[in-house]
Write a protein that holds these residues in place. Structure first.
Motif, mmCIF file in Angstrom:
data_model
loop_
_atom_site.group_PDB
_atom_site.id
_atom_site.type_symbol
_atom_site.label_atom_id
_atom_site.label_comp_id
_atom_site.label_asym_id
_atom_site.label_seq_id
_atom_site.Cartn_x
_atom_site.Cartn_y
_atom_site.Cartn_z
ATOM 1 N N VAL A 199 -50.691 55.159 68.316
ATOM 2 C CA VAL A 199 -49.427 55.058 67.589
ATOM 3 C C VAL A 199 -48.972 53.609 67.573
ATOM 4 C CG1 VAL A 199 -47.001 55.771 67.553
ATOM 5 C CG2 VAL A 199 -48.769 57.409 68.198
ATOM 6 N N LYS A 200 -48.662 53.127 66.406
ATOM 7 C CA LYS A 200 -48.134 51.771 66.237
ATOM 8 C C LYS A 200 -46.709 51.891 65.720
ATOM 9 C CE LYS A 200 -52.002 49.648 67.140
ATOM 10 N NZ LYS A 200 -52.222 49.416 68.539
ATOM 11 N N PRO A 201 -45.797 51.109 66.278
ATOM 12 C CA PRO A 201 -44.423 51.193 65.791
ATOM 13 C C PRO A 201 -44.282 50.501 64.437
ATOM 14 C CG PRO A 201 -44.599 49.420 67.379
ATOM 15 C CD PRO A 201 -45.947 50.124 67.345
ATOM 16 N N LEU A 202 -43.360 50.986 63.650
ATOM 17 C CA LEU A 202 -42.974 50.303 62.416
ATOM 18 C C LEU A 202 -41.688 49.554 62.723
ATOM 19 C CD1 LEU A 202 -43.169 49.750 59.337
ATOM 20 C CD2 LEU A 202 -41.661 51.705 59.057
ATOM 21 N N VAL A 203 -41.725 48.245 62.618
ATOM 22 C CA VAL A 203 -40.557 47.405 62.869
ATOM 23 C C VAL A 203 -40.280 46.590 61.618
ATOM 24 C CG1 VAL A 203 -39.622 45.500 64.245
ATOM 25 C CG2 VAL A 203 -41.001 47.288 65.348
ATOM 26 N N ARG A 204 -39.029 46.686 61.129
ATOM 27 C CA ARG A 204 -38.634 45.896 59.960
ATOM 28 C C ARG A 204 -37.299 45.226 60.228
ATOM 29 N NH1 ARG A 204 -39.532 50.665 56.436
ATOM 30 N NH2 ARG A 204 -37.378 50.380 55.780
ATOM 31 N N ILE A 205 -37.218 43.967 59.883
ATOM 32 C CA ILE A 205 -35.975 43.217 59.897
ATOM 33 C C ILE A 205 -35.737 42.875 58.430
ATOM 34 C CG2 ILE A 205 -34.715 41.257 60.851
ATOM 35 C CD1 ILE A 205 -35.995 43.132 62.975
ATOM 36 N N GLN A 206 -34.609 43.322 57.888
ATOM 37 C CA GLN A 206 -34.417 43.192 56.443
ATOM 38 C C GLN A 206 -32.956 43.000 56.091
ATOM 39 O OE1 GLN A 206 -36.238 47.090 55.800
ATOM 40 N NE2 GLN A 206 -34.270 47.889 55.049
ATOM 41 N N GLY A 207 -32.717 42.396 54.955
ATOM 42 C CA GLY A 207 -31.366 42.212 54.459
ATOM 43 C C GLY A 207 -30.857 43.439 53.735
ATOM 44 N N GLU A 220 -27.348 37.168 62.229
ATOM 45 C CA GLU A 220 -28.382 36.144 62.068
ATOM 46 C C GLU A 220 -29.542 36.440 63.007
ATOM 47 O OE1 GLU A 220 -26.657 32.289 62.752
ATOM 48 O OE2 GLU A 220 -25.081 32.587 61.268
ATOM 49 N N HIS A 221 -30.714 35.930 62.639
ATOM 50 C CA HIS A 221 -31.898 36.086 63.484
ATOM 51 C C HIS A 221 -32.888 34.977 63.157
ATOM 52 C CE1 HIS A 221 -33.591 37.558 59.766
ATOM 53 N NE2 HIS A 221 -34.769 37.720 60.343
ATOM 54 N N TYR A 222 -33.894 34.834 64.009
ATOM 55 C CA TYR A 222 -35.004 33.926 63.721
ATOM 56 C C TYR A 222 -36.139 34.758 63.141
ATOM 57 C CZ TYR A 222 -32.923 30.102 66.377
ATOM 58 O OH TYR A 222 -32.095 29.117 66.829
ATOM 59 N N PRO A 223 -36.451 34.589 61.841
ATOM 60 C CA PRO A 223 -37.553 35.356 61.253
ATOM 61 C C PRO A 223 -38.847 35.128 62.034
ATOM 62 C CG PRO A 223 -36.279 34.252 59.555
ATOM 63 C CD PRO A 223 -35.797 33.710 60.877
#
Length: 159
Positions: free
Chosen positions: A4-12, A54-57
Motif C-alpha cells: 500500500v502506498k499513500p496518496l499525498v497531495r498538496i494543492q490550491g 503557506e508551504h514549501y513545495p
C-alpha cells in the motif's frame, strides 16, 4: 501492508470527499472500514475573512508522505489518502482531508487520528489569519498546547 502506498497531495484547489473515498475503494472488496477527517476553515465567530496557508513545495509532500508511510507501518491499512490545501481559504471551505481504509475500524480510526495530530502540529505549513475589516492586520497561527499534547500520545504508543 507493504504494497500500500499513500496518496499525498498538496494543492490550491478544493477537493471532493466523496470522490476521494470512491477512488480509494473502487473495486476493493477487502475494505471493511473507511474513516475520514475533513478539516474546514471556521469563521472564528465572524472575525476571520480568510486563512492563508503557506508551504514549501516538495518539502511538504515529502514530509507528509514520510508520516503517512509511518502510519502504514503502524497499522494494517488497505489505503490512505492525505490532501492538504494551501493559499487563501475562506470560512466554510475545505482545508484538509484524511481517508484511512482498513479491513477493521480500529486501525482506520487510529491511523486517521495519528495523521491529523501530526498535521496540526508538525507538518510544514504556516497559517496566517486575515481578519474581517482589518486590512493588513494579520496574525500567524500558533499550535495549541492541547494539539501538541495530542501528538505526544503517539510518540508513546507502538503498533
Amino acid at each position: 501492508m507493504g504494497s500500500v502506498k499513500p496518496l499525498v497531495r498538496i494543492q490550491g484547489e478544493d477537493f471532493d470527499t466523496a470522490s476521494e473515498i470512491a477512488r480509494l475503494t473502487e473495486n476493493r472488496r477487502g475494505i471493511g472500514a473507511i474513516v475520514t477527517f475533513s478539516g474546514l476553515c471556521r469563521d472564528e465567530a465572524g472575525t476571520l475573512a480568510a486563512l492563508e496557508i503557506e508551504h514549501y513545495p516538495g518539502m511538504a509532500e515529502a514530509e507528509i508522505t514520510r508520516i503517512a508511510d509511518e502510519a502504514l507501518a503502524r497499522w494494517s491499512l488497505d489505503g490512505l489518502t492525505v490532501i492538504h490545501r494551501y493559499g487563501f481559504i475562506k470560512p466554510g471551505e475545505n482545508i484538509v482531508l484524511v481517508v484511512a481504509a482498513s479491513a477493521h475500524r480500529q486501525a482506520a480510526f487510529e491511523a486517521a487520528s495519528f495523521l491529523m495530530d501530526y498535521l496540526k502540529n508538525a507538518a510544514p505549513f504556516w497559517k496566517k489569519q486575515h481578519l474581517v475589516g482589518r486590512d493588513g492586520e494579520n496574525s500567524w497561527v500558533e499550535a495549541k498546547a492541547t494539539d501538541k499534547e495530542a501528538l505526544r500520545r503517539w510518540q508513546k504508543k507502538t503498533k
